[in-house]
Design a protein around this motif. Structure first.
Motif: not given
Length: 203
Positions: A106-107, A193-195, A135-136, A199-200
């Motif tokens: 879940l994003e 999604r790009k963020k 949660l975002d 992220q490492p």
């Protein structure tokens, strides 16, 4: 976003039935009859991918949809419909909480409200629950085509005050009838999604 594939994958009434899949997931939640199914159909440019109904409380499971082999969309049961028996409401609550708490893929969550109405107490409870869970989420105010420009501006100011008073929370206006807000919502998901990808990785 150009949609070349949009298909129903499965419906789940318990966490055991959640699909095992690698795609980032977006969940859609809101009170019953808020226009959730119509929003998803508009978003993926399909008229009948998600069945719409004039009867609140019709969605009784979490329905999963594969979009372009890039995203998985999860349509959650609506909340707050008084005519649903209490035991059924409790079952839905457990299902929703299991999903939101346990779903690793879940994003982002789309919290849907009706632009014509003041956010309900349950909407604000859901807001607090999502924030407490870390949660975002993005707030989407549907049915914007049913108001005049002046009315839309007034209602959006009220909704933003409830959900994004600090200026941090994204609040978007949407019309499933004319697809207003579609591009902005897809851009929100893409930027999120790009963020995530930037992220490492955890060691």
């Amino acid at each position: 976003m150009k949609i070349v594939k949009a298909e129903f994958i499965t419906g789940a009434v318990s966490r055991k039935q959640f699909p095992n899949q690698p795609l980032p997931e977006i969940a859609f939640i809101g009170r019953s009859n808020v226009g959730k199914s119509s929003l998803i159909n508009s978003l993926v440019n399909r008229k009948k991918l998600v069945k719409t109904s004039a009867t609140p409380g019709k969605t009784q499971m979490i329905n999963f949809f594969n979009i372009n082999d890039v995203w998985m969309l999860a349509d959650l049961p609506g909340y707050g419909f008084a005519k649903v028996p209490p035991q059924v409401q409790k079952k839905w609550q457990v299902l929703i909480e299991d999903y939101l708490q346990e779903r690793e893929r879940l994003e982002s969550v789309v919290l849907i409200v009706d632009i014509r109405r003041k956010p309900t107490e349950l909407d604000l409870v859901m807001r607090d629950w999502l924030e407490d869970a870390g949660l975002d989420y993005v707030v989407v105010a549907t049915k914007s085509d049913k108001l005049s420009q002046t009315e839309r501006k007034q209602q959006m100011a009220k909704i933003k005050k409830e959900f994004g008073g600090d200026g941090v929370r994204t609040v978007l206006m949407y019309s499933s009838k004319n697809n207003h807000g579609r591009k902005e919502l897809w851009n929100h998901f893409s930027n999120r999604r790009k963020k995530e990808e930037a992220q490492p990785a955890e060691e």
